[in-house]
Design an enzyme around this catalytic site. Sequence first.
Site, PDB file in Angstrom:
ATOM      1  N   GLY A   1       0.840  -1.185   0.000  1.00 29.64           N
ATOM      2  CA  GLY A   1       0.000   0.000   0.000  1.00 29.64           C
ATOM      3  C   GLY A   1       0.875   1.235   0.000  1.00 29.64           C
ATOM      4  N   LYS A   2       0.214   2.384  -0.091  1.00 28.03           N
ATOM      5  CA  LYS A   2       0.987   3.637  -0.155  1.00 28.03           C
ATOM      6  C   LYS A   2       1.912   3.803   1.044  1.00 28.03           C
ATOM      7  CE  LYS A   2      -1.691   6.391  -3.235  1.00 28.03           C
ATOM      8  NZ  LYS A   2      -2.954   7.046  -3.334  1.00 28.03           N
ATOM      9  N   ARG A   3       1.421   3.311   2.190  1.00 27.74           N
ATOM     10  CA  ARG A   3       2.219   3.534   3.400  1.00 27.74           C
ATOM     11  C   ARG A   3       3.535   2.778   3.414  1.00 27.74           C
ATOM     12  NH1 ARG A   3      -1.269   2.655   8.360  1.00 27.74           N
ATOM     13  NH2 ARG A   3       0.748   2.822   9.377  1.00 27.74           N
ATOM     14  N   ASP A   4       3.580   1.649   2.719  1.00 29.65           N
ATOM     15  CA  ASP A   4       4.868   0.942   2.711  1.00 29.65           C
ATOM     16  C   ASP A   4       5.659   1.160   1.436  1.00 29.65           C
ATOM     17  OD1 ASP A   4       3.059  -1.165   4.384  1.00 29.65           O
ATOM     18  OD2 ASP A   4       2.598  -1.342   2.267  1.00 29.65           O
TER      19      ASP A   4
END
Length: 482
Positions: free
Chosen positions: A252-255
Amino acid sequence: MNDNMTEKIVTRFAPSPTGFMHVGGVRTALYAWLFAKKNNGTMILRIEDTDKEREVEGSIEHIIKSLKWLGITWDEGPDIGGPNAPYLQSQRLDSYKKYAKILVEKGLAYADPYSEEELEIFRKKAEEEKRPFLFRDHRPLNPPAWDGTQPLRLKIVNAEKTKWHDLVRGDLEAGPEALDDFILVKSDGYPTYNFAHIIDDLLMGVTHIFRADEFISSTPKFIALYNALEIKRPEFVTLPPIMGPDGKKKLGKRDGAKDILDYQKEGYLPEAVINFLSLIGWNPGGEKEIFSVDEIIELFEIEKIHTGGAKFNEDKLLWTNKEYIKNKSDIDFIKEIKERNPRKDLTLDGIEKIVPIVRERIAIWSDISLMWQNGELQFFFEKPIYEKALLLPKGTNDNSVTAKHLLKVKEILENNVDWSAESIKNDLWDYASEVGRGNVLWPLRTCLTGRDKSPDPFTVAEVLGKTETLSRVGEAINQLNI
Ligand code: GLU
């Protein structure tokens, strides 16, 4: 003769212009490209812009810029044309209409007469009865003639189990519930992805479709359409999902599923990114981790694409980049050091001498900006300003003792003729060992750099040169004696 032996390989990357390119999209493009290159085939870039509501302005330019930065090329595409132009789906509406009509004439497609409200009632009813909603359960007996304003749907004639072969996943199958009368052309006149890509792959002679696993569930529908049109379908090559660093859920964007051009901005090297992305879900076998693009092309095989999720590990990308960046030329380093210097008043005389120091310490180009920001480079080019207390080794507070050591250092170094880090170290070693290394090397290093952390004093002295080194040592002695 075996047909497959002579067939020219044609692959395509078919992004929708709905935002920036992230690692997933780039990896799909990369694998399709590697396979085309390996087989002297053709790679096509096709823009799937039929969902006007989701389109994001500037995406097409962004996609092209991202691929170009990475060195992924195409033989046919919107910017260069080709025998199957145009390469924007929004400019190919006539082709879709033509095939839509063929299906209508065959009695395999029909106009959907229902309003949104009517469909909603069917959906609710299915929900209440706890069965999946299937449009084909509500297929109208006498559909109106298709005039282009109603959605056009494919008529699924044989709702049976679908079996197919995927070159990565092997034999797959899905039950009849995966098949429904799906929309081919929307009421706005644009085809759906499900329809348009099949027509384009046919007209463009695509032999292998590389794509993400989210399309597996729609594959029975695609197969129904290939059958309805009586066309040979391309091979399916489904890539493994890219998982976050924990390996449990999709990236996801966070990782780190960020815009690929952010990597460019951060100073990653395209060849390192290619190397890294190639190995997310494919491996030629063996322990080797660093491959040139040519080696990857040479080694690339669909059979070696993994079926399971592949982990995205940004530390590995950083490591890969470091492996590449350390082999960059001095000229490249000098250019980056100069460009990233925030102090334009600083004259960078002798800049070539700090290249090995910088080379050893960075993983991405922007690390050089950090070095400047942290003051790790300025002292090579101007005398540092520091508090006298910095010169005193930890646990000491006698200025005159440290001054005495520095005086001795000065004397020793005045006689050094070689002026290499090694000879400086050799000359100082005995004295430093005798009186305590920290007592000598700490003040020497801090008077040269003005910093409590820096490369070792011998390396710094070599870079600064004899005159400047002796001058800085002299000044430190003066300070301590005040
Ligand atoms: N336009 C689709 C997407 O961007 C492409 C899928 C495919 O390669 O067929 O997801």
